[in-house]
Design a protein around this motif. Structure first.
Motif, PDB file in Angstrom:
ATOM      1  N   GLY A 161     -64.806 -53.784 -57.232  1.00  0.00           N
ATOM      2  CA  GLY A 161     -65.414 -54.817 -56.399  1.00  0.00           C
ATOM      3  C   GLY A 161     -66.708 -54.378 -55.750  1.00  0.00           C
ATOM      4  O   GLY A 161     -67.234 -55.044 -54.864  1.00  0.00           O
ATOM      5  N   LYS A 162     -67.225 -53.285 -56.200  1.00  0.00           N
ATOM      6  CA  LYS A 162     -68.443 -52.775 -55.588  1.00  0.00           C
ATOM      7  C   LYS A 162     -69.679 -53.437 -56.195  1.00  0.00           C
ATOM      8  O   LYS A 162     -69.859 -53.408 -57.411  1.00  0.00           O
ATOM      9  CB  LYS A 162     -68.505 -51.272 -55.835  1.00  0.00           C
ATOM     10  N   PRO A 163     -70.516 -54.024 -55.371  1.00  0.00           N
ATOM     11  CA  PRO A 163     -71.680 -54.732 -55.918  1.00  0.00           C
ATOM     12  C   PRO A 163     -72.640 -53.785 -56.619  1.00  0.00           C
ATOM     13  O   PRO A 163     -72.883 -52.677 -56.155  1.00  0.00           O
ATOM     14  CB  PRO A 163     -72.356 -55.321 -54.672  1.00  0.00           C
ATOM     15  N   ILE A 164     -73.152 -54.228 -57.742  1.00  0.00           N
ATOM     16  CA  ILE A 164     -74.119 -53.430 -58.480  1.00  0.00           C
ATOM     17  C   ILE A 164     -75.449 -54.161 -58.586  1.00  0.00           C
ATOM     18  O   ILE A 164     -76.510 -53.588 -58.407  1.00  0.00           O
ATOM     19  CB  ILE A 164     -73.572 -53.095 -59.886  1.00  0.00           C
ATOM     20  N   TYR A 165     -75.361 -55.447 -58.860  1.00  0.00           N
ATOM     21  CA  TYR A 165     -76.603 -56.205 -59.009  1.00  0.00           C
ATOM     22  C   TYR A 165     -76.371 -57.642 -58.595  1.00  0.00           C
ATOM     23  O   TYR A 165     -75.306 -58.212 -58.857  1.00  0.00           O
ATOM     24  CB  TYR A 165     -77.069 -56.157 -60.466  1.00  0.00           C
ATOM     25  N   ILE A 192     -78.056 -53.126 -69.122  1.00  0.00           N
ATOM     26  CA  ILE A 192     -77.510 -52.003 -68.340  1.00  0.00           C
ATOM     27  C   ILE A 192     -77.110 -50.863 -69.275  1.00  0.00           C
ATOM     28  O   ILE A 192     -77.422 -49.699 -69.022  1.00  0.00           O
ATOM     29  CB  ILE A 192     -76.304 -52.479 -67.498  1.00  0.00           C
ATOM     30  N   VAL A 193     -76.445 -51.235 -70.373  1.00  0.00           N
ATOM     31  CA  VAL A 193     -76.030 -50.214 -71.331  1.00  0.00           C
ATOM     32  C   VAL A 193     -77.255 -49.504 -71.911  1.00  0.00           C
ATOM     33  O   VAL A 193     -77.226 -48.294 -72.128  1.00  0.00           O
ATOM     34  CB  VAL A 193     -75.183 -50.851 -72.455  1.00  0.00           C
ATOM     35  N   SER A 194     -78.323 -50.250 -72.104  1.00  0.00           N
ATOM     36  CA  SER A 194     -79.491 -49.635 -72.729  1.00  0.00           C
ATOM     37  C   SER A 194     -80.098 -48.550 -71.851  1.00  0.00           C
ATOM     38  O   SER A 194     -80.737 -47.641 -72.347  1.00  0.00           O
ATOM     39  CB  SER A 194     -80.543 -50.689 -73.065  1.00  0.00           C
ATOM     40  N   THR A 195     -79.893 -48.626 -70.552  1.00  0.00           N
ATOM     41  CA  THR A 195     -80.434 -47.569 -69.707  1.00  0.00           C
ATOM     42  C   THR A 195     -79.420 -46.461 -69.446  1.00  0.00           C
ATOM     43  O   THR A 195     -79.818 -45.333 -69.176  1.00  0.00           O
ATOM     44  CB  THR A 195     -80.913 -48.111 -68.352  1.00  0.00           C
ATOM     45  N   LEU A 196     -78.132 -46.774 -69.517  1.00  0.00           N
ATOM     46  CA  LEU A 196     -77.145 -45.766 -69.129  1.00  0.00           C
ATOM     47  C   LEU A 196     -76.206 -45.340 -70.250  1.00  0.00           C
ATOM     48  O   LEU A 196     -75.604 -44.277 -70.159  1.00  0.00           O
ATOM     49  CB  LEU A 196     -76.292 -46.312 -67.968  1.00  0.00           C
ATOM     50  N   ASP A 199     -71.130 -45.765 -56.706  1.00  0.00           N
ATOM     51  CA  ASP A 199     -72.164 -46.764 -56.479  1.00  0.00           C
ATOM     52  C   ASP A 199     -73.172 -46.713 -57.624  1.00  0.00           C
ATOM     53  O   ASP A 199     -74.104 -45.925 -57.616  1.00  0.00           O
ATOM     54  CB  ASP A 199     -72.862 -46.475 -55.144  1.00  0.00           C
ATOM     55  N   LEU A 200     -72.967 -47.567 -58.593  1.00  0.00           N
ATOM     56  CA  LEU A 200     -73.789 -47.512 -59.805  1.00  0.00           C
ATOM     57  C   LEU A 200     -75.254 -47.862 -59.530  1.00  0.00           C
ATOM     58  O   LEU A 200     -76.127 -47.576 -60.334  1.00  0.00           O
ATOM     59  CB  LEU A 200     -73.219 -48.455 -60.871  1.00  0.00           C
ATOM     60  N   ARG A 201     -75.499 -48.458 -58.382  1.00  0.00           N
ATOM     61  CA  ARG A 201     -76.888 -48.804 -58.070  1.00  0.00           C
ATOM     62  C   ARG A 201     -77.771 -47.567 -58.031  1.00  0.00           C
ATOM     63  O   ARG A 201     -78.966 -47.641 -58.259  1.00  0.00           O
ATOM     64  CB  ARG A 201     -76.963 -49.510 -56.727  1.00  0.00           C
ATOM     65  N   ARG A 202     -77.156 -46.442 -57.722  1.00  0.00           N
ATOM     66  CA  ARG A 202     -77.958 -45.209 -57.695  1.00  0.00           C
ATOM     67  C   ARG A 202     -78.597 -44.955 -59.048  1.00  0.00           C
ATOM     68  O   ARG A 202     -79.719 -44.477 -59.132  1.00  0.00           O
ATOM     69  CB  ARG A 202     -77.075 -44.027 -57.311  1.00  0.00           C
ATOM     70  N   LEU A 203     -77.822 -45.236 -60.087  1.00  0.00           N
ATOM     71  CA  LEU A 203     -78.353 -44.967 -61.423  1.00  0.00           C
ATOM     72  C   LEU A 203     -79.186 -46.120 -61.958  1.00  0.00           C
ATOM     73  O   LEU A 203     -80.021 -45.932 -62.830  1.00  0.00           O
ATOM     74  CB  LEU A 203     -77.202 -44.678 -62.390  1.00  0.00           C
ATOM     75  N   LEU A 204     -78.940 -47.293 -61.442  1.00  0.00           N
ATOM     76  CA  LEU A 204     -79.687 -48.436 -61.953  1.00  0.00           C
ATOM     77  C   LEU A 204     -80.943 -48.710 -61.143  1.00  0.00           C
ATOM     78  O   LEU A 204     -81.740 -49.563 -61.511  1.00  0.00           O
ATOM     79  CB  LEU A 204     -78.804 -49.686 -61.943  1.00  0.00           C
ATOM     80  N   ALA A 205     -81.088 -47.984 -60.051  1.00  0.00           N
ATOM     81  CA  ALA A 205     -82.244 -48.202 -59.195  1.00  0.00           C
ATOM     82  C   ALA A 205     -83.507 -48.234 -60.039  1.00  0.00           C
ATOM     83  O   ALA A 205     -83.727 -47.367 -60.881  1.00  0.00           O
ATOM     84  CB  ALA A 205     -82.337 -47.091 -58.163  1.00  0.00           C
ATOM     85  N   GLY A 206     -84.298 -49.235 -59.832  1.00  0.00           N
ATOM     86  CA  GLY A 206     -85.530 -49.344 -60.603  1.00  0.00           C
ATOM     87  C   GLY A 206     -85.364 -50.227 -61.823  1.00  0.00           C
ATOM     88  O   GLY A 206     -86.350 -50.709 -62.376  1.00  0.00           O
TER      89      GLY A 206
END
Lengths: 547, 234
Positions: free
Chosen positions: A119-123, A197-201, A217-224
């Motif tokens: 349930g953690k928000p990502i985007y 998302i998959v294409s970056t991670l 917190d996946l936002r750390r990796l998706l930041a940007g």
């Protein structure tokens, strides 16, 4: 559509079989595209909808806190400002709001959320994800409630809203829409977001991360990367086509030049080079696949589209970039390494995709070969001229005006050929002219996009597909037609008569036929010349080796 | 083919202004912020030498690539944001380890960017001719926020790096020379930063060329690197 202004005319041959069922009296409802018009019931029977539909508020008003299994909120606030001095304008995805009670936030036509299983928000397309913990908690609750009954929630229809859920590994994607998009179209959009998302991670690393730490917190990796997702979702509303039709848009180009560029790409190889793509403004000029690396593996059009979107990012405007990228359809668990550069300070972009992590300088050398070759062909000048015509909104995209068709009353169209040589199937394409007045403003483009989506949904309705739709809307008349040879959506002046519309479409089809060599990559080269390259011009090599 | 003679790498947390610094230097402008994807390669002609500059993404997503960009680097610019102490901490925690692949005699510069956002920076912007760049005008009071990271903190980090790399302070440029405070927005100290580094890197190129016949990269050698070059700096 809800005006009932469409009829199946299952005769591909004759446009005169159109049946007149327009109800101009109902047109006013069409206007903004955001009125609470009852939805088409299409597809509803196929969806697992919880019995609690009616209990769902039409928009995500915050439920009582206790209802949301939101273990999330505590994790948010402290981390954000400390760890990322970075959460500044560019990374917040939609302005200040985000509080679900915020009027502006609620008034958005379509929301897209990505959250983790925990349930953690990502985007979130709009607003800040921090403010949405409770809302996302409700979504998780809905999903796990249905899951506990051994079922999967797919969509909820609530008055004028559709909520579509898509579970992909440890990620949950949710679209909530008041637009006329069908659940299937929204699902397609969510899949594209997931692919991004998959294409970056890579899928593997997302799975690994959450297996290791469920509340990561996946936002750390998706930041940007949020901006890329924003752009993807915007393009659906502002310049429909690619995602709707599952096809890439090509730059119109004389066939000899395109063939020569294809041959050039196939000639210029580097160790580990798998794919070379020339693009401009998110549109394809030509591409070449290296046989030894991508042997027998066809590049999925969704992957190609993803790459085209990706290289359009402003980050690639300067310098020569070297970055990992994953092609989700090809292999969701591995990275390619991509060399991306704008050629000759032009919007023309070269993408070289390879398997070797350290091959930057080899790729850079390959780029210089391509660049020199393009100069020799005079391609830069031609592409520069092509890029010259276009309106301000997409200054770098070479395009053509709908005027070129020479059919008065025709405002815009999407044309996807289906009668293509077999080996061509790997590259679904479509063409459409520049969006010109009256579709220069955001609202108008949204309206047109809505209409196209609506027609597309009717044509491709799983239970009752249609072949032909003539639809009179408030400000335009549309005709959509699918045959074994093409799929066509036209937007015409509202004053056009049915006979006039048929005439226009006939003219358009004739024009496309005449121009098809220029509009489409008719014979896409399949493979590069094998390494140990023969330096002689082997223009047709790729074609033959591929067959 | 233009083969770069030397390599400089920009490292640092995301949003500290690495791309902006480089764009300010290369293109003399301060563009809108974009988030770098992977790394971007630039080539700068300095005297008769081609110096390649890698602008890397600060995003954690690309962290695994950092050591690749740093391979064989002659100089590394560690960038932080003077308004975010955490960004300086990150340099040590996350980025210093990436520099292990750099050349043995790699130079380090520590750069605090965005001084224009601090009260001192605002002052420096107005009166940069009067103040020497290193002057810490910390006692001036103005409505701007005080600087969160002092130059001394950067100097301390520089010394820590030397220790980590087992370098002798005598053999490398002095901390005062290698710690900068810049503003990509106003251009303050940006040219100084890059050109100081270029001037330091050129003698290394020359030395490398002189040694070339015998000089092959020995990545297996784990000996503490010995500095043979000294006092090259202006």
């Amino acid at each position: 559509m809800e005006a009932g202004g469409d009829t199946a005319a299952p005769v591909p041959g004759g446009a005169e079989d159109l049946e007149d069922t327009q109800f101009p009296s109902e047109e006013t409802r069409e206007g903004g595209g955001v009125h609470p018009v009852p939805l088409d019931p299409e597809g509803e029977g196929l969806e697992e909808t919880g019995s609690k539909d009616k209990d769902q508020p039409p928009s995500p008003s915050p439920p009582p806190q206790s209802e949301a299994p939101s273990s999330t909120s505590r994790l948010w606030s402290p981390a954000a400002p400390e760890n990322s001095p970075t959460r500044s304008p560019e990374s917040s995805s939609g302005g200040q709001g985000g509080d679900p009670s915020d009027e502006e936030w609620r008034s958005q036509r379509k929301h897209v959320f990505v959250l983790s299983e925990a349930g953690k928000p990502i985007y979130s397309r709009y607003g800040s994800v921090e403010a949405l913990s409770a809302t996302m908690g409700v979504m998780t609750a809905l999903v796990s409630f249905v899951q506990s009954a051994g079922d999967t929630i797919r969509a909820i229809y609530a008055e004028d809203h559709k909520l579509v859920f898509l579970q992909q590994g440890p990620l949950l994607l949710v679209a909530m829409s008041r637009t006329s998009q069908s659940a299937a179209q929204l699902r397609g959009e969510l899949l594209a977001v997931h692919a991004q998302i998959v294409s970056t991670l890579t899928r593997a690393s997302v799975a690994r991360i959450f297996a290791h730490k469920q509340n990561y917190d996946l936002r750390r990796l998706l930041a940007g990367s949020e901006r890329t997702l924003d752009r993807l979702l915007d393009s659906v509303e502002q310049d429909p086509g690619a995602l709707l039709l599952g096809a890439v848009r090509c730059v119109p180009l004389a066939r000899p030049l395109r063939d020569a560029l294809g041959a050039l790409l196939r000639r210029c190889t580097a160790p580990g080079l798998a794919l070379s793509v020339l693009a401009v403004g998110g549109r394809l000029i030509t591409a070449a696949q290296e046989r030894n690396v991508l042997a027998e593996c066809r590049l999925d059009p969704a992957d190609l589209q993803l790459l085209l979107d990706w290289v359009g990012a402003p980050a690639f405007a300067a310098g020569e970039a070297w970055a990992p990228v994953c092609l989700p359809c090809f292999n969701p668990d591995g990275f390619f390494y991509a060399y991306v550069a704008r050629l000759d300070a032009m919007p023309v972009c070269l993408l070289l995709l390879g398997t070797q992590r350290e091959a930057f300088h080899a790729m850079a050398a390959c780029r210089r070969l391509v660049e020199d070759g393009m100069h020799a062909l005079g391609a830069m000048r031609v592409l520069g001229e092509a890029a010259g015509f276009s309106n301000a909104s997409s200054a770098s995209a070479p395009a053509y005006s709908v005027q070129a068709v020479g059919a008065p009353g025709l405002r815009h169209f999407l044309y996807k050929p289906l009668d293509i040589p077999d080996h061509h199937r790997q590259l679904p394409q479509f063409t459409s002219p520049e969006l010109e007045a009256p579709y220069s403003r955001e609202e108008e483009r949204q309206r047109l996009s809505d209409l196209y989506h609506r027609l597309h949904a009717r044509l491709h309705n799983t239970s009752r597909p249609l072949r032909l739709i003539y639809h009179v809307a408030e400000k335009e008349t549309l005709l959509a037609w699918v045959t074994s040879k093409f799929e066509l959506y036209t937007c015409l002046s509202p004053l056009v008569t049915k006979a006039g519309a048929i005439l226009v479409v006939t003219k358009l089809l004739r024009w496309v036929k005449k121009e098809e060599d220029r509009l489409f990559i008719r014979y896409p080269p399949k493979y590069s010349t094998p390494p140990a390259p023969s330096t002689d011009q082997a223009a047709h090599n790729g074609l033959f080796t591929g067959l | 083919m233009r083969k770069p003679d030397s390599k400089i790498v920009l490292l640092g947390d995301m949003n500290v202004g690495k791309t902006s610094l480089l764009q300010r230097y290369m293109e003399r402008r301060f563009p809108d912020t974009v988030s770098t994807v992977g790394g971007a390669f630039y080539l700068k002609q300095w005297r008769s030498y081609n110096i390649s500059i890698w602008d890397t993404a600060g995003r954690e997503q690309f962290h695994g690539l950092g050591s690749m960009y740093c391979r064989g680097a002659a100089a590394i610019i560690l960038t932080y944001d003077v308004n975010h102490p955490q960004s300086l901490v990150e340099l040590e925690d996350r980025f210093l380890g990436l520099t292990d692949t750099a050349s043995k005699d790699c130079l380090f510069a520590i750069v605090g960017n965005k001084v224009d956002l601090t009260e001192e920076g605002a002052l420096a912007g107005q009166e940069k001719e009067k103040c020497s760049p290193d002057t810490d005008a910390g006692d001036c009071v103005s409505p701007r926020v005080p600087k969160q990271v002092q130059l001394e903190d950067a100097v301390a980090l520089y010394k820590k790096i030397l220790k980590y790399k087992m370098l002798d302070e005598q053999d490398v440029p002095a901390a005062e020379q290698m710690c900068f405070e810049t503003s990509a927005k106003t251009g303050y100290n940006v040219d100084l930063l890059f050109e100081t580094l270029f001037d330091l890197v050129v003698p290394m190129i020359l030395q490398q060329r002189a040694e070339r016949p015998s000089h092959t990269v020995d990545i297996s050698s784990q000996k503490p690197p010995k500095r043979t070059r000294s006092g090259c700096c202006a």
